[in-house]
Design an enzyme around this catalytic site. Structure first.
Site, PDB file in Angstrom:
ATOM      1  N   SER A 119       0.831  -1.209   0.000  1.00 50.36           N
ATOM      2  CA  SER A 119       0.000   0.000   0.000  1.00 50.36           C
ATOM      3  C   SER A 119       0.859   1.251   0.000  1.00 50.36           C
ATOM      4  O   SER A 119       0.377   2.326  -0.330  1.00 50.36           O
ATOM      5  CB  SER A 119      -0.863   0.061   1.261  1.00 50.36           C
ATOM      6  OG  SER A 119      -1.590  -1.107   1.430  1.00 50.36           O
ATOM      7  N   HIS A 140      -1.333  -3.009  -7.099  1.00 54.23           N
ATOM      8  CA  HIS A 140      -2.054  -2.636  -5.880  1.00 54.23           C
ATOM      9  C   HIS A 140      -3.554  -2.868  -6.059  1.00 54.23           C
ATOM     10  O   HIS A 140      -4.246  -2.063  -6.678  1.00 54.23           O
ATOM     11  CB  HIS A 140      -1.737  -1.164  -5.560  1.00 54.23           C
ATOM     12  CG  HIS A 140      -2.296  -0.688  -4.266  1.00 54.23           C
ATOM     13  ND1 HIS A 140      -2.623   0.631  -4.025  1.00 54.23           N
ATOM     14  CD2 HIS A 140      -2.603  -1.345  -3.122  1.00 54.23           C
ATOM     15  CE1 HIS A 140      -3.095   0.747  -2.801  1.00 54.23           C
ATOM     16  NE2 HIS A 140      -3.094  -0.425  -2.237  1.00 54.23           N
ATOM     17  N   GLU A 152      -4.094  -0.439  -9.148  1.00 52.27           N
ATOM     18  CA  GLU A 152      -3.064   0.562  -9.476  1.00 52.27           C
ATOM     19  C   GLU A 152      -1.815  -0.204  -9.901  1.00 52.27           C
ATOM     20  O   GLU A 152      -1.349  -1.087  -9.161  1.00 52.27           O
ATOM     21  CB  GLU A 152      -2.708   1.377  -8.220  1.00 52.27           C
ATOM     22  CG  GLU A 152      -3.383   2.713  -8.087  1.00 52.27           C
ATOM     23  CD  GLU A 152      -2.927   3.476  -6.839  1.00 52.27           C
ATOM     24  OE1 GLU A 152      -2.873   2.893  -5.730  1.00 52.27           O
ATOM     25  OE2 GLU A 152      -2.616   4.663  -6.975  1.00 52.27           O
ATOM     26  N   ASN A 190      -3.891   6.080  -2.008  1.00 50.73           N
ATOM     27  CA  ASN A 190      -3.673   6.343  -0.579  1.00 50.73           C
ATOM     28  C   ASN A 190      -3.133   7.741  -0.313  1.00 50.73           C
ATOM     29  O   ASN A 190      -3.306   8.275   0.780  1.00 50.73           O
ATOM     30  CB  ASN A 190      -2.757   5.273   0.013  1.00 50.73           C
ATOM     31  CG  ASN A 190      -3.506   3.967   0.191  1.00 50.73           C
ATOM     32  OD1 ASN A 190      -4.725   3.966   0.364  1.00 50.73           O
ATOM     33  ND2 ASN A 190      -2.796   2.858   0.132  1.00 50.73           N
TER      34      ASN A 190
HETATM   35  P1  NAD Z   1      -2.973  -9.623   6.338  1.00 51.32           P
HETATM   36  O1  NAD Z   1      -2.347  -9.377   7.646  1.00 51.32           O
HETATM   37  O2  NAD Z   1      -4.416  -9.967   6.255  1.00 51.32           O
HETATM   38  O3  NAD Z   1      -2.187 -10.807   5.571  1.00 51.32           O
HETATM   39  C1  NAD Z   1      -0.790 -10.857   5.484  1.00 51.32           C
HETATM   40  C2  NAD Z   1      -0.390 -12.317   5.335  1.00 51.32           C
HETATM   41  O4  NAD Z   1       1.012 -12.367   5.069  1.00 51.32           O
HETATM   42  C3  NAD Z   1      -0.638 -13.150   6.606  1.00 51.32           C
HETATM   43  O5  NAD Z   1      -1.402 -14.296   6.278  1.00 51.32           O
HETATM   44  C4  NAD Z   1       0.772 -13.509   7.049  1.00 51.32           C
HETATM   45  O6  NAD Z   1       0.851 -14.794   7.672  1.00 51.32           O
HETATM   46  C5  NAD Z   1       1.507 -13.500   5.726  1.00 51.32           C
HETATM   47  N1  NAD Z   1       2.965 -13.396   5.850  1.00 51.32           N
HETATM   48  C6  NAD Z   1       3.700 -12.633   6.680  1.00 51.32           C
HETATM   49  N2  NAD Z   1       5.005 -12.870   6.499  1.00 51.32           N
HETATM   50  C7  NAD Z   1       5.092 -13.819   5.514  1.00 51.32           C
HETATM   51  C8  NAD Z   1       6.153 -14.494   4.891  1.00 51.32           C
HETATM   52  N3  NAD Z   1       7.419 -14.253   5.241  1.00 51.32           N
HETATM   53  N4  NAD Z   1       5.869 -15.393   3.923  1.00 51.32           N
HETATM   54  C9  NAD Z   1       4.594 -15.641   3.557  1.00 51.32           C
HETATM   55  N5  NAD Z   1       3.539 -15.034   4.126  1.00 51.32           N
HETATM   56  C10 NAD Z   1       3.790 -14.145   5.089  1.00 51.32           C
HETATM   57  O7  NAD Z   1      -2.640  -8.335   5.442  1.00 51.32           O
HETATM   58  P2  NAD Z   1      -3.390  -7.801   4.145  1.00 51.32           P
HETATM   59  O8  NAD Z   1      -4.384  -6.768   4.555  1.00 51.32           O
HETATM   60  O9  NAD Z   1      -3.791  -8.957   3.294  1.00 51.32           O
HETATM   61  O10 NAD Z   1      -2.201  -6.983   3.441  1.00 51.32           O
HETATM   62  C11 NAD Z   1      -1.221  -7.629   2.659  1.00 51.32           C
HETATM   63  C12 NAD Z   1      -0.552  -6.594   1.772  1.00 51.32           C
HETATM   64  O11 NAD Z   1      -1.541  -5.955   0.959  1.00 51.32           O
HETATM   65  C13 NAD Z   1       0.159  -5.468   2.536  1.00 51.32           C
HETATM   66  O12 NAD Z   1       1.308  -5.089   1.824  1.00 51.32           O
HETATM   67  C14 NAD Z   1      -0.890  -4.361   2.532  1.00 51.32           C
HETATM   68  O13 NAD Z   1      -0.332  -3.072   2.654  1.00 51.32           O
HETATM   69  C15 NAD Z   1      -1.497  -4.548   1.167  1.00 51.32           C
HETATM   70  N6  NAD Z   1      -2.852  -4.022   0.986  1.00 51.32           N
HETATM   71  C16 NAD Z   1      -3.796  -4.142   1.958  1.00 51.32           C
HETATM   72  C17 NAD Z   1      -5.085  -3.626   1.739  1.00 51.32           C
HETATM   73  C18 NAD Z   1      -6.170  -3.752   2.796  1.00 51.32           C
HETATM   74  O14 NAD Z   1      -7.183  -3.038   2.693  1.00 51.32           O
HETATM   75  N7  NAD Z   1      -6.027  -4.611   3.784  1.00 51.32           N
HETATM   76  C19 NAD Z   1      -5.397  -3.011   0.524  1.00 51.32           C
HETATM   77  C20 NAD Z   1      -4.407  -2.936  -0.468  1.00 51.32           C
HETATM   78  C21 NAD Z   1      -3.133  -3.433  -0.225  1.00 51.32           C
END
Ligand code: NAD
Length: 282
Positions: A119, A140, A152, A190
């Site tokens: 993000s 994204h 994005e 963002n």
């Molecule tokens: P989340 O916490 O729901 O999921 C993250 C996952 O990554 C978890 O299942 C965790 O176990 C896993 N993880 C951590 N370290 C790891 C590793 N070394 N190897 C494999 N898996 C690993 O988070 P999320 O909300 O799904 O966000 C994930 C990414 O997407 C982030 O970069 C976030 O900024 C981005 N993002 C989130 C949103 C949102 O609204 N939540 C929107 C757009 C982008």
């Protein structure tokens, strides 16, 4: 190169959603997370999401079974080697992503594009970890992935035209509308959305209006589908704070300073929907 199999790292909120849309679009998916337990939960989310597709009449129960048959989960990074394109959607932390991109660079064929769903972290900085910075790109997605149309596509300083084109093409094949952005803190969405959320929290802290009033004004007066405080609760207050910190530090402008009330809410563990309490109660 034709993309048949998508590698996804991280099976949380975003990774499971990306896996679902990839399966619906006919791709094979290799999903990697840290433990079998987390992967079971992720498989459950994908299965649940696909069940909604059947309920809505988008595809048949038989199609759903075939889609689930194309999902393979693993805890081993080396198992992603057959992937033709990889999307990293792990926790929003540069050190974690650094380690993951080092491994992806090692295990995946040199021509494979490595995309990050970050993000706010610099794509240029992530790309520099690898020996293929021209094949690293930001992809994204928005939450919830199966419902949100936008992707994005962010070019780092070294991202090649071919990589950007392949990513735009993949986003379209996933049924999304890609929009290109350059690599600056917060990209486009963002950069604009999170400061608006922060301003709404200042308005609440200063007593300009109640949480209900602030959200109602933006829904009814600005035609937003959801008020900014309800949106913060959906995104997660910890995620909003992390993005604001990146904007504040990297752009060096005090207009991005996180509202003290947001910091206090995160300190208290009131993170929004995921903890049952944020600016509203769930
Ligand atoms: P989340 O916490 O729901 O999921 C993250 C996952 O990554 C978890 O299942 C965790 O176990 C896993 N993880 C951590 N370290 C790891 C590793 N070394 N190897 C494999 N898996 C690993 O988070 P999320 O909300 O799904 O966000 C994930 C990414 O997407 C982030 O970069 C976030 O900024 C981005 N993002 C989130 C949103 C949102 O609204 N939540 C929107 C757009 C982008």
């Amino acid at each position: 190169m034709e993309i048949r199999t998508l590698g996804i790292v991280g099976g949380g909120t975003m990774g499971a959603g990306i896996a679902q849309v990839a399966l619906q679009a006919g791709y094979g998916v290799l999903l990697r997370d840290m433990s079998e337990g987390i992967l079971e939960v992720a498989r459950g989310k994908v299965a649940g999401g696909l069940a909604k597709g059947v309920e809505k009449g988008k595809f048949s129960a038989g199609d759903r079974e075939a889609m689930l048959g194309r999902l393979k989960t693993t805890t081993a990074m080396a198992d992603l080697a057959p992937a033709d394109f990889v999307v990293e959607a792990a926790t929003e932390n540069f050190e974690i992503k650094r380690g993951l991109f080092l491994e992806l660079d090692r295990f995946n064929r040199p021509e494979v594009v490595l995309a990050s769903n970050t993000s706010s972290i610099s794509i240029t900085k992530i790309a520099a970890v690898t020996k293929r910075p021209d094949r690293v790109v930001g992809m994204h997605f928005f939450n919830p992935v199966p419902l949100m149309a936008l992707v994005e596509v962010i070019r780092g300083l070294q991202t090649s035209d071919a990589t950007a084109t392949a990513t735009l093409e993949l986003a379209k094949r996933l049924g999304k509308t890609p929009v290109e952005a350059n690599d600056f803190p917060g990209f486009i969405a963002n950069r604009i959305l999170v400061p608006m959320v922060n301003e709404a929290i200042y308005a609440l802290m200063e007593g300009v209006g109640t949480a209900e009033a602030i959200d109602s004004v933006m829904r009814l007066g600005a035609n937003h589908p959801m008020g900014p405080l309800a949106l913060a609760d959906l995104i997660g207050l910890d995620v909003c704070l992390a993005v604001l910190k990146v904007l504040h530090e990297e752009l060096g402008d005090d207009k991005y300073r996180p509202c003290p009330l947001l910091v206090k809410m995160v300190d208290a563990g009131f993170l929004g929907r995921k903890t049952g309490r944020g600016f509203h109660t769930y």
